[in-house]
Scaffold this active site. Structure first.
Site, PDB file in Angstrom:
ATOM      1  N   GLU A  36       0.822  -1.201   0.000  1.00  0.00           N
ATOM      2  CA  GLU A  36       0.000   0.000   0.000  1.00  0.00           C
ATOM      3  C   GLU A  36       0.860   1.257   0.000  1.00  0.00           C
ATOM      4  OE1 GLU A  36      -1.742   0.830   4.324  1.00  0.00           O
ATOM      5  OE2 GLU A  36      -1.996  -1.282   3.781  1.00  0.00           O
ATOM      6  N   CYS A  37       0.555   2.152  -0.877  1.00  0.00           N
ATOM      7  CA  CYS A  37       1.176   3.472  -0.977  1.00  0.00           C
ATOM      8  C   CYS A  37       2.695   3.347  -1.140  1.00  0.00           C
ATOM      9  CB  CYS A  37       0.780   4.317   0.227  1.00  0.00           C
ATOM     10  SG  CYS A  37       0.936   6.095  -0.029  1.00  0.00           S
TER      11      CYS A  37
END
Length: 458
Positions: free
Chosen positions: A331-332
């Site tokens: 994520e990210c």
């Protein structure tokens, strides 16, 4: 002794909420009181300071992302265990839907307003009056909600004793003047893109909090008795335990300065689902632990791109993990580390792990910010996105998240297998799943479990 509580809010960001919330937590924690702190809204950085100040884990509270029941349960647990509950607001008191004011009204949390008064005098009273009495966005005075619970007002960055007196004189008695903090660089917390620097990065972090706590001790908030009583959030039903969908599965989690954005609550959910958690540091050169699934959380890979790029051994281990069909959720910042190329803030291109086709580029302003939802397996997983970077990839996204304003009351997540436009793209390549999206696992534990189970997301 009854539990005391305050929700520290302000007219806007940058007024000193974090400093004051941390000062309150530090002042009473170091005196031996039991303190629990929370952050209103999704955030990974302010909680590092609140955790240092309170010497306890810090959860986020958001009426939409968490859901009302989850917020109530966390506040109830804190009320049962703590002498003082401190909730730091987000942005301005009425910013966002739901806002910090909505949270305060829902759970009866008394609001302590922090106002940067460094360049004002009589207008201070007008601002405080508005904070207390404005009905909120989209409401008129006739349709106003219940009065805002109120703990008083603290002026920040005040120039002198005379200045403080002028500010106090501008208030109505019921506004409850609580004193002033001086204009002092020693009380400021350092910032970078995405927000504050993490507390663990600064060797003098605790000294900064002690200075703020000492300054607070010279105000009308010096004693625990000066803070308002709080009966707690009201009746709370115990949450049902999630099914143990991850029982017997080992999840390796990257955790260091490059991969630091992890909600403690998400770890608790994985454990409640039955997973065994193992942490490792890519920056320290640690090998990927034996595992059935891998999680690369967000953080600051752009600040450590050269070191990550040079870690060929770990890159090969992650590639082998994927070749075996074992799940990887990135994520990210975790997604940025998997990219072919990462362009840092100086415009330098780094060849990263080349496991996800595309180029991540750190921008000069916010690229996305706000609550989002993703539907997995018929369940709505809620969370948020906040990033300055862009990601250009030839891959067609499996799905897109949907912003909260769209997701309420309808199918949220853009559907499976390609999804609609808008929101954040979610990529799926073999057993690799990646997105800018930061999910709050407790919003849908069964959906969160699917990120760490083999097979195609649907």
């Amino acid at each position: 002794m009854k539990t005391k509580a305050v929700l520290v809010a302000a007219p806007a960001s940058g007024q000193g909420k974090t400093t004051v919330a941390c000062a309150l937590a530090r002042r009473f924690a170091r005196a031996g009181q039991r303190v629990r702190a929370f952050k209103c809204g999704p955030d990974f950085l302010d909680p590092t300071w609140l955790a240092l100040a309170s010497a306890a884990p810090v959860d986020s509270l958001d009426l939409w992302i968490n859901g009302e029941a989850d917020c109530a349960q966390r506040l109830n647990d804190a009320a049962q265990a703590a002498d003082l509950v401190v909730v730091e607001g987000v942005m301005g008191l009425y910013d966002g839907q739901p806002s910090a004011a909505d949270l305060a009204r829902r759970f009866g949390l008394p609001v302590l307003a922090v106002v940067d008064a460094g360049a004002m005098a009589g207008t201070f009273g007008a601002i405080v009056h508005g904070l207390r009495h404005w009905p909120g966005p989209g409401r008129d005075a006739q349709a106003a909600p219940a009065p805002l619970p109120w703990a008083g007002v603290l002026a920040n960055r005040v120039g002198s004793a005379r200045h403080a007196a002028m500010l106090a004189e501008a208030l109505a008695p019921a506004d409850a003047w609580r004193g002033a903090l001086p204009r002092d660089a020693a009380l400021a917390l350092p910032e970078r893109h995405l927000g504050l620097a993490a507390a663990a990065e600064l060797p003098d972090a605790l000294a900064r909090l002690d200075a703020a706590a000492d300054a607070l001790a010279r105000t009308a908030l010096a004693t625990l008795e000066s803070l308002p009583d709080w009966p707690g959030p009201g009746s709370v039903a115990a949450p049902a335990a999630p099914p143990r969908l991850l029982a017997g599965r080992r999840i390796a989690i990257a955790r260091d300065a490059a991969f630091a954005f992890i909600y403690p609550a998400n770890l608790q959910v994985l454990q409640a689902l039955g997973a065994e958690l193992s942490f490792f540091s890519p920056l320290a050169g640690q090998a990927l632990p034996p595992c059935d699934a891998l999680w690369l959380p967000g953080g600051y890979p752009e600040l450590h791109a050269a070191r990550l790029a040079a870690n060929d051994a770990l890159r090969d281990q992650v590639a082998a993990h994927l070749a075996l069909g074992r799940p990887l959720w990135a994520e990210c910042g975790g997604m940025m580390a998997l990219a072919e190329t990462l362009v840092d803030g100086q415009g330098v291109a780094h060849r990263l792990w080349d496991l996800l086709p595309g180029t991540a580029t750190l921008g000069r302003r916010i690229a996305a910010l706000g609550p989002q939802a993703l539907q997995i397996g018929g369940r709505q997983l809620r969370g948020h996105s906040f990033h300055w970077s862009s990601f250009e990839s030839p891959l067609r996204p499996w799905a897109h998240t949907v912003p909260a304003r769209v997701a309420v009351g309808r199918d949220a997540g853009g559907g499976g297998g390609g999804g609609g436009g808008g929101g954040e793209p979610v990529y799926q390549q073999g057993s690799l799943r990646a997105s800018w999206f930061h999910p709050w696992f407790a919003s849908a534990p069964e959906a969160a479990a699917q990120l760490f189970l083999p097979g195609v997301l649907a």
